[in-house]
Write an enzyme that holds these catalytic residues in place. Structure first.
Site, mmCIF file in Angstrom:
data_model
loop_
_atom_site.group_PDB
_atom_site.id
_atom_site.type_symbol
_atom_site.label_atom_id
_atom_site.label_comp_id
_atom_site.label_asym_id
_atom_site.label_seq_id
_atom_site.Cartn_x
_atom_site.Cartn_y
_atom_site.Cartn_z
ATOM 1 N N HIS A 194 -0.717 -30.794 25.063
ATOM 2 C CA HIS A 194 -2.144 -30.865 24.688
ATOM 3 C C HIS A 194 -2.824 -29.737 24.236
ATOM 4 O O HIS A 194 -3.774 -29.538 23.742
ATOM 5 C CB HIS A 194 -2.710 -31.859 25.807
ATOM 6 C CG HIS A 194 -2.587 -33.332 25.469
ATOM 7 N ND1 HIS A 194 -1.612 -33.858 26.129
ATOM 8 C CD2 HIS A 194 -3.157 -34.117 24.784
ATOM 9 C CE1 HIS A 194 -1.563 -35.322 25.607
ATOM 10 N NE2 HIS A 194 -2.421 -35.253 24.788
ATOM 11 N N GLU A 436 2.616 -46.179 22.079
ATOM 12 C CA GLU A 436 3.370 -45.067 21.861
ATOM 13 C C GLU A 436 4.394 -45.219 23.035
ATOM 14 O O GLU A 436 4.865 -44.190 23.478
ATOM 15 C CB GLU A 436 2.163 -44.049 22.261
ATOM 16 C CG GLU A 436 1.161 -44.544 23.360
ATOM 17 C CD GLU A 436 0.174 -43.518 23.658
ATOM 18 O OE1 GLU A 436 0.337 -42.271 23.232
ATOM 19 O OE2 GLU A 436 -0.581 -43.767 24.322
ATOM 20 N N ASP A 460 3.741 -39.372 21.956
ATOM 21 C CA ASP A 460 4.403 -39.900 22.929
ATOM 22 C C ASP A 460 5.710 -40.700 22.555
ATOM 23 O O ASP A 460 6.568 -40.819 23.087
ATOM 24 C CB ASP A 460 3.400 -40.776 23.766
ATOM 25 C CG ASP A 460 2.716 -39.888 24.610
ATOM 26 O OD1 ASP A 460 3.272 -39.198 25.448
ATOM 27 O OD2 ASP A 460 1.319 -39.939 24.765
ATOM 28 N N CYS A 507 -2.234 -41.911 14.959
ATOM 29 C CA CYS A 507 -2.953 -40.722 15.318
ATOM 30 C C CYS A 507 -2.429 -39.733 16.275
ATOM 31 O O CYS A 507 -2.800 -38.703 16.523
ATOM 32 C CB CYS A 507 -4.227 -41.275 16.344
ATOM 33 S SG CYS A 507 -3.538 -42.097 17.939
HETATM 34 C C1 PEP Z 1 -0.104 -39.619 21.146
HETATM 35 O O1 PEP Z 1 0.686 -39.783 21.883
HETATM 36 O O2 PEP Z 1 0.395 -39.664 19.821
HETATM 37 C C2 PEP Z 1 -1.342 -39.318 21.012
HETATM 38 C C3 PEP Z 1 -2.181 -39.239 19.798
HETATM 39 O O3 PEP Z 1 -2.262 -39.362 22.189
HETATM 40 P P1 PEP Z 1 -1.851 -37.964 23.053
HETATM 41 O O4 PEP Z 1 -1.435 -36.876 22.315
HETATM 42 O O5 PEP Z 1 -3.229 -37.567 23.650
HETATM 43 O O6 PEP Z 1 -0.910 -38.268 24.206
HETATM 44 MG MG MG Z 2 -0.356 -40.230 23.947
#
Ligand code: PEP
Ligand code: MG
Length: 580
Positions: A194, A436, A460, A507
Site C-alpha cells: 500500500h 480478491e 490480493d 481495480c
Molecule cells: C486489490 O487487492 O487488488 C485492491 C485493489 O485492493 P487493495 O490493494 O487495497 O488491497
Molecule cells: Mg485488496
C-alpha cells in the site's frame, strides 16, 4: 567517473527525481559505514564522548521526572541505563576499533554494540539477559545524539527531500506532503504494497525493496531516483545527472502527448466502449482524476481516513467526505470501498493486536462484520452521501456467500434506520463485491446473485492464489500477474459475471500494466480502474486496438503455459500495436 553507487529495487511509482536524501524512521541503529581520515580520529573520539555526556544528562533528567511521578522504584530502571554509559568494556572497544578501522564513530559503535548485545543475550541469568533491551534503548539514544538530529515526522518536513527508509507504513506515506517529499526509496516492500500504491496516487516517484538503501545512503547524500526502472543512484556523477535530467524532460514531453487524449472516450477501434475510472485514496485526488480524464472513481480506498488520528471518524465526518467526492465526480460514478483494515494497514485509534500472518487474518470485511457498530457508521454515511451523486459501494475481501449476505443484511438495517428517520439516500445504490480471494473467484456464479457488479482486486488475488506476500521484496519475483492460474481465475470471474448479467471491472494494479490491458480487454473486462497517472496510457492502448483482435490475443495468451511466456507474448503484441 565519481564514486557513485547504483542500487536496484522494485519500481513502485514512476518519475525521475534528483534530490537530497533524508533518512527516516528506525535509522538510528543503521549507522552508515563512512571512512574517516587518520587526522579525524581525535575529533570522532570527542564526538563520542560528547554523545555519552549528552545521553547521561538526558537519562538523569528522565530519571528525576520519573522519581517525582512514580517514586524510586520506577526511576531505578534507569540506573541500568547509566551503567551501560559507564561500561569500560564497550567504551574501550569503540575507541580501539575507531583507531584501527578508521570508520566513523556511529558505525564503529553499532558494530561494537552488536558484540556486546550478543554477549548479554547468551547469559544464563535472566535479569542480566533482560538488560539487552536497556542496552538497545541507550544505544539508540547515543546514536541519536551522535547524529545530532531530532527525528521529524514526515508531515513536518520543511524542504524538499527524498525520503529513504527501511520501511514506510501506509500511514507514514499518507502523512506526506508532495511539496516536501519528492521521492521515496525503501529497503523493503513490493510493487503492490500500500505504500507503493499511495506513492503512485500522490504522484511521488518511488522505488521499494532496495534492501540496502538505509545502509548505503546517508542524510544529505545526493540521489537520483528513477521510479519507473527501480533504480537509485547515490552520489551520481555529472554525466549521470545530465543523462537523467534529459530523461526527465523526455518523460514530461511524452506525458503531455498522452494527455492530449484526455477528453476522448476509452473506446476500441471497432467501437467497444470501456469504462476507464481511477483509484483514489484521498478525496484531494479527485481534481487529478478529472484532470487526467478519468470517468469516475472505480475504487475509493477509505481506510486512509481512519489513519493518523486518535479517534474513529464520526458518521458526519464520513458523510461530508463522501458527499464532497460524489458531488465533484458526478455524473460519473464513485465506488466507495468499505473499510479494508488489516494486512499492511493498521489504524492508530484501534488497539488491534499484531497477528502472525496479517494478510490472512482479521482483515477487511472480517473485521467489519465482527465490529458492526464501527461498520454501520460507515455504511450509513455512504448511504446518506448517495443522495448527492452517483455513489456506489463495494465490500473488500469477500471469501464466500455468507459474508456477502451478512454485509448486505447490515446495509439493509442501515437503510431501514435511515428510512425511519426520513433521511434521504439512493434506494438503487449499486452494491458490488471485490473479488480478491480465490474462493470468491471460484464461486462467482453464486456471489453474482447478491450484487450488481464485481471488481477484481488482483493485488490480493495474485498474492492469495500464488501464495506470495505482496509486500515482501524477497518473493517479488514470484508475484506474477501473468501466471496462467491468475489468468484462469480472472476469466472465470468475468464469464460468471457476464452470465449473471452484471458488469465486471478490475481495480488491482494489473489493470494498469500496459501489456496486460490488451489481454484483459480481450477477456471481456468492462471497466478498468487505475491510478490517475496510468489513465492516459491505458486509454491510448484501448483506443489503438480492435476488440476482435484483443479477443484473439487473449485466447492465445490463455493457451500458453508459463507466466514468462504470457509476459513476453503480450509485450510483443503491445509493441507491434503501438508501432502501427
Ligand atoms: C486489490 O487487492 O487488488 C485492491 C485493489 O485492493 P487493495 O490493494 O487495497 O488491497
Ligand atoms: Mg485488496
Amino acid at each position: 567517473m565519481g564514486n557513485f553507487i547504483q542500487l536496484k529495487g522494485i519500481p513502485a511509482a514512476p518519475g525521475i527525481v534528483i534530490g537530497t536524501a533524508y533518512i527516516f524512521g528506525k535509522q538510528e541503529l543503521h549507522a552508515v559505514k563512512r571512512p574517516i581520515k587518520e587526522s579525524d580520529i581525535p575529533f570522532e573520539i570527542a564526538r563520542f564522548e560528547e554523545a555519552l555526556i549528552e545521553t547521561r544528562k538526558q537519562i538523569i533528567l528522565i530519571q528525576k521526572k520519573i522519581a517525582r511521578d512514580m517514586g524510586s522504584v520506577g526511576s531505578e530502571i534507569f540506573d541500568a541505563h547509566l551503567l551501560v554509559l559507564e561500561d569500560r568494556m564497550l567504551i574501550d572497544e569503540v575507541i580501539s576499533r575507531l583507531k584501527k578501522e578508521k570508520l566513523c564513530v556511529e558505525y564503529v559503535f553499532t558494530e561494537a554494540l552488536e558484540k556486546y548485545v550478543k554477549v548479554f543475550s547468551k547469559i544464563e541469568d535472566e535479569y542480566l539477559r533482560e538488560r539487552v533491551s536497556d542496552i538497545n534503548d541507550i544505544a539508540r539514544r547515543i546514536i541519536h545524539n551522535l547524529l545530532g538530529k531530532k527525528q521529524k515526522s514526515l508531515s513536518d518536513l520543511d524542504e524538499p527531500v527524498i525520503v529513504v527508509a527501511h520501511d514506510l507504513s501506509p500511514s507514514d506515506t499518507a502523512a506526506m506532503q508532495k511539496k516536501h517529499v519528492v521521492a521515496i526509496a525503501t529497503d523493503i516492500g513490493g510493487r503492490t504494497s500500500h505504500t507503493a500504491i499511495l506513492a503512485k496516487s500522490l504522484e511521488i516517484p518511488a522505488v521499494v525493496g532496495l534492501e540496502q538503501a538505509t545502509l548505503t545512503i546517508r542524510n544529505d547524500d545526493k540521489l537520483i531516483v528513477d521510479g519507473a526502472e527501480g533504480i537509485v543512484i547515490v552520489n551520481p556523477n555529472k554525466d549521470q545527472i545530465a543523462k537523467y535530467t534529459m530523461e526527465k524532460e523526455k518523460i514530461f514531453q511524452r506525458s503531455t502527448t498522452v494527455q492530449e487524449l484526455r477528453d476522448f472516450p476509452a473506446v476500441t477501434l471497432d467501437g467497444k466502449k470501456i469504462v476507464l475510472a481511477a483509484n483514489i485514496e484521498l478525496p484531494e485526488e479527485v481534481d487529478s482524476v478529472i484532470a487526467h480524464g478519468g470517468e469516475g472513481v472505480g475504487l475509493y480506498r477509505t481506510e486512509f481516513f481512519y489513519m493518523n488520528r486518535k479517534d474513529l471518524p464520526s458518521e458526519e465526518e464520513h458523510y461530508k467526505r463522501y458527499r464532497a467526492v460524489a458531488e465533484k465526480v458526478s455524473p460519473h460514478p464513485v465506488i466507495v470501498r468499505t473499510l479494508d483494515l488489516g494486512g499492511d494497514k493498521f489504524l492508530s485509534a484501534l488497539n488491534i493486536p499484531r497477528e502472525m500472518t496479517p494478510f490472512l487474518g482479521w482483515r477487511a470485511i472480517r473485521f467489519c462484520l465482527a465490529q458492526p457498530q464501527i461498520f454501520k457508521v460507515q455504511l450509513r454515511a455512504i448511504l446518506r452521501a448517495s443522495a448527492h451523486g452517483n455513489l456506489n459501494l463495494m465490500y473488500p475481501m469477500i471469501s464466500g456467500i455468507e459474508e456477502l449476505k451478512q454485509a448486505n443484511k447490515l446495509l439493509d438495517e442501515c437503510k431501514l434506520e435511515l428510512k425511519k428517520q426520513k433521511i434521504p439516500f439512493d434506494k438503487d445504490i449499486a452494491v458490488g463485491a471485490m473479488i480478491e480471494v480465490p474462493s470468491a473467484a471460484l464461486t462467482c456464479d453464486i456471489l453474482a446473485k447478491e450484487v450488481s457488479f464485481f471488481s477484481i482486486g488482483t493485488n490480493d488475488l495474485i498474492q492469495y492464489s500464488l501464495a506470495v506476500d505482496r509486500s515482501n521484496e524477497k518473493v517479488a519475483y514470484l508475484y506474477e500477474p501473468t501466471h496462467p492460474a491468475v489468468l484462469r481465475l480472472i476469466k472465470t470471474i468475468i464469464d460468471a459475471g457476464h452470465k449473471a448479467n452484471i458488469w465486471v471491472g478490475m481495480c488491482g494494479e494489473m489493470a494498469a500494466e500496459p501489456a496486460l490491458v490488451i489481454l484483459l480487454l480481450g477477456m471481456g473486462l468492462d471497466e478498468f480502474s487505475v491510478s490517475t497517472v496510468a489513465i492516459s496510457e491505458v486509454k491510448k492502448i484501448i483506443r489503438s486496438i480492435n476488440y476482435k483482435q484483443a479477443k484473439e490475443i487473449a485466447a492465445k495468451a490463455m493457451s500458453l503455459s508459463s507466466a514468462k511466456e504470457v509476459e513476453e507474448f503480450s509485450k510483443l503484441r503491445l509493441k507491434e500495436l503501438l508501432k502501427t
